[in-house]
Structure formats: structure tokens, C-alpha cells
Design a protein around this motif. Structure first.
Motif, short mmCIF file in Angstrom:
data_model
loop_
_atom_site.label_atom_id
_atom_site.label_comp_id
_atom_site.label_asym_id
_atom_site.label_seq_id
_atom_site.Cartn_x
_atom_site.Cartn_y
_atom_site.Cartn_z
N GLU A 85 0.83 -1.21 0.00
CA GLU A 85 0.00 0.00 0.00
C GLU A 85 0.86 1.26 0.00
O GLU A 85 1.75 1.41 0.83
N ILE A 86 0.58 2.14 -0.95
CA ILE A 86 1.16 3.48 -0.97
C ILE A 86 -0.01 4.44 -0.79
O ILE A 86 -0.88 4.53 -1.65
N ARG A 87 0.00 5.15 0.34
CA ARG A 87 -1.12 5.99 0.72
C ARG A 87 -0.75 7.47 0.64
O ARG A 87 0.21 7.91 1.27
N ALA A 88 -1.51 8.23 -0.13
CA ALA A 88 -1.37 9.68 -0.15
C ALA A 88 -2.05 10.24 1.08
O ALA A 88 -3.19 9.87 1.40
N THR A 89 -1.35 11.10 1.81
CA THR A 89 -1.93 11.76 2.98
C THR A 89 -1.64 13.26 2.88
O THR A 89 -0.74 13.67 2.16
N GLY A 90 -2.41 14.04 3.59
CA GLY A 90 -2.14 15.47 3.62
C GLY A 90 -3.01 16.25 2.66
O GLY A 90 -4.19 15.96 2.49
N HIS A 91 -2.39 17.23 2.01
CA HIS A 91 -3.13 18.24 1.27
C HIS A 91 -3.02 18.05 -0.25
O HIS A 91 -2.39 18.84 -0.95
N PHE A 92 -3.65 17.01 -0.74
CA PHE A 92 -3.83 16.81 -2.17
C PHE A 92 -5.31 17.05 -2.44
O PHE A 92 -6.11 17.18 -1.51
N ILE A 93 -5.68 17.14 -3.71
CA ILE A 93 -7.07 17.44 -4.04
C ILE A 93 -7.68 16.34 -4.90
O ILE A 93 -6.97 15.57 -5.55
N ARG A 94 -8.99 16.32 -4.91
CA ARG A 94 -9.74 15.31 -5.66
C ARG A 94 -9.33 15.26 -7.13
O ARG A 94 -9.23 14.18 -7.71
N ASP A 95 -9.07 16.41 -7.73
CA ASP A 95 -8.70 16.46 -9.14
C ASP A 95 -7.39 15.73 -9.43
O ASP A 95 -7.10 15.43 -10.59
N GLN A 96 -6.60 15.44 -8.43
CA GLN A 96 -5.31 14.76 -8.63
C GLN A 96 -5.40 13.24 -8.50
O GLN A 96 -4.44 12.55 -8.81
N LEU A 97 -6.52 12.70 -8.07
CA LEU A 97 -6.60 11.27 -7.78
C LEU A 97 -6.26 10.40 -8.98
O LEU A 97 -5.54 9.41 -8.85
N PHE A 98 -6.77 10.73 -10.15
CA PHE A 98 -6.48 9.93 -11.35
C PHE A 98 -4.97 9.85 -11.59
O PHE A 98 -4.41 8.78 -11.85
N TYR A 99 -4.29 10.99 -11.47
CA TYR A 99 -2.85 11.04 -11.74
C TYR A 99 -2.04 10.39 -10.62
O TYR A 99 -1.03 9.73 -10.89
N LEU A 100 -2.50 10.54 -9.39
CA LEU A 100 -1.83 9.86 -8.27
C LEU A 100 -1.89 8.35 -8.46
O LEU A 100 -0.89 7.64 -8.23
N GLN A 101 -3.03 7.87 -8.86
CA GLN A 101 -3.20 6.43 -9.13
C GLN A 101 -2.26 5.97 -10.24
O GLN A 101 -1.65 4.90 -10.14
N ARG A 102 -2.11 6.76 -11.27
CA ARG A 102 -1.22 6.40 -12.38
C ARG A 102 0.23 6.31 -11.93
O ARG A 102 1.02 5.55 -12.50
N CYS A 103 0.61 7.08 -10.91
CA CYS A 103 1.98 7.07 -10.41
C CYS A 103 2.26 5.94 -9.43
O CYS A 103 3.40 5.69 -9.10
N GLY A 104 1.20 5.27 -8.95
CA GLY A 104 1.42 4.13 -8.07
C GLY A 104 0.68 4.18 -6.75
O GLY A 104 0.71 3.20 -6.00
N PHE A 105 0.04 5.29 -6.42
CA PHE A 105 -0.75 5.34 -5.18
C PHE A 105 -1.96 4.43 -5.32
O PHE A 105 -2.59 4.39 -6.37
N ASN A 106 -2.28 3.68 -4.26
CA ASN A 106 -3.50 2.87 -4.28
C ASN A 106 -4.40 3.17 -3.08
O ASN A 106 -5.44 2.54 -2.91
N ALA A 107 -4.02 4.17 -2.27
CA ALA A 107 -4.84 4.56 -1.13
C ALA A 107 -4.74 6.07 -0.94
O ALA A 107 -3.69 6.68 -1.21
N PHE A 108 -5.84 6.66 -0.46
CA PHE A 108 -5.94 8.11 -0.35
C PHE A 108 -6.64 8.48 0.95
O PHE A 108 -7.79 8.09 1.16
N GLN A 109 -5.93 9.23 1.80
CA GLN A 109 -6.48 9.67 3.07
C GLN A 109 -6.41 11.20 3.09
O GLN A 109 -5.35 11.79 3.26
N PHE A 110 -7.57 11.82 2.91
CA PHE A 110 -7.64 13.28 2.82
C PHE A 110 -7.43 13.93 4.18
O PHE A 110 -7.86 13.39 5.20
N ALA A 111 -6.81 15.11 4.18
CA ALA A 111 -6.58 15.86 5.41
C ALA A 111 -7.86 16.51 5.91
O ALA A 111 -8.06 16.68 7.10
N GLU A 112 -8.75 16.86 4.99
CA GLU A 112 -9.99 17.52 5.36
C GLU A 112 -11.17 16.60 5.08
O GLU A 112 -11.03 15.58 4.42
N GLU A 113 -12.32 16.98 5.59
CA GLU A 113 -13.55 16.21 5.40
C GLU A 113 -14.01 16.32 3.94
O GLU A 113 -14.20 17.43 3.44
N VAL A 114 -14.13 15.21 3.25
CA VAL A 114 -14.61 15.18 1.87
C VAL A 114 -15.60 14.03 1.72
O VAL A 114 -15.63 13.12 2.54
#
Length: 142
Positions: free
Chosen positions: A83-112
Motif C-alpha cells: 500500500e502506498i497511501r497519499a496523505t495530507g493536502h492533495f485534491i480530488r482532481d489529482q486522484l487519477f494522476y496519483l493512481q497512475r503514479c502508483g498510489f493505491n490509497a488516499f487519506q484526505f486531510a480535510e472532510e470530503v
């Protein structure tokens, strides 16, 4: 229990252990460990074998910091399959590109709305460039 997006689904965060900084990890840990990489700490700062890692979190201090994209790509290209998890201050619009780079988990810093964010993982039906998720560019796949 906090929720996150993992492998294309909204799930509870199942990681129970401590998340360490690279300098806190022994060279040969007895059990799988979790590490958090900060900007300026690439995968080369991890002192143990990648097979000893149960989780890698990569912290985004701001959505404009692109180093985190490279860290995920480097981990996948080095053979890390966990598991490679993005944490902190990324935005929804980046999820597709983050996934392409190898991220498979996403934990947002704020309520979404995580269910709404799932749609962003498939914002595009085709990608021109090569990436971790598709090593051949479109012109070679045609």
C-alpha cells in the motif's frame, strides 16, 4: 475508525501500528512496518528492504508539491507492491494522476465525500503517456 479510499473502494483504515519516519526504522525489522515519507525524503531514505514495509504513506504539504508523485513512482519501479497511501493536502482532481503514479490509497486531510471522490479515479478513459499503471504510451498500444 477513520475512512479512506483504498484499491477503488471506501474502507476503514485497518493499519493498527505506528507510522515511523525513515530514521526510526531498523535495518531488519521483526515485523512489517509503516513509514511516512515527507517532501525531501525519497524512497532512498528507507533503511530496510521494501519487502519489510506494510505501508508507505507519502505526505503532501500542499497540493502543488509534485515530489510526492515521483516518490510513489520510484517505489513501484523498485518493486514495492504494498500500500502506498497519499496523505495530507492533495485534491480530488489529482486522484487519477496519483493512481497512475502508483498510489493505491488516499487519506484526505480535510472532510470530503469519499464516495464522490471515487469517480475521480476514472476521470479519463485513456492515457497518452506511459506511467506505472500502463508502461506503454498510447501510440504503442494501437
Amino acid at each position: 475508525m477513520p475512512k479512506l479510499i483504498k484499491d477503488g473502494r471506501v474502507v476503514d483504515d485497518q493499519w493498527q501500528g505506528e507510522i515511523l519516519q525513515p530514521e526510526q526504522i531498523p535495518e531488519s525489522p521483526a515485523a512489517p512496518v509503516a513509514v511516512q515519507l515527507e517532501p525531501g525524503q525519497g524512497p532512498a531514505t528507507i533503511p530496510c528492504a521494501l519487502s519489510n514495509l506494510g505501508l508507505v504513506t507519502i505526505f503532501f504539504p500542499a497540493f502543488t508539491d509534485g515530489r510526492c508523485f515521483s516518490y510513489a513512482r520510484e517505489l513501484r519501479e523498485s518493486g514495492y507492491t504494498g500500500e502506498i497511501r497519499a496523505t495530507g493536502h492533495f485534491i480530488r482532481d489529482q486522484l487519477f494522476y496519483l493512481q497512475r503514479c502508483g498510489f493505491n490509497a488516499f487519506q484526505f486531510a480535510e472532510e470530503v465525500d469519499l464516495d464522490a471522490c471515487l469517480a475521480s479515479l476514472s476521470d479519463f478513459s485513456e492515457s497518452y503517456q506511459a506511467a506505472v499503471d500502463q508502461p506503454e504510451p498510447l501510440f504503442l498500444r494501437r
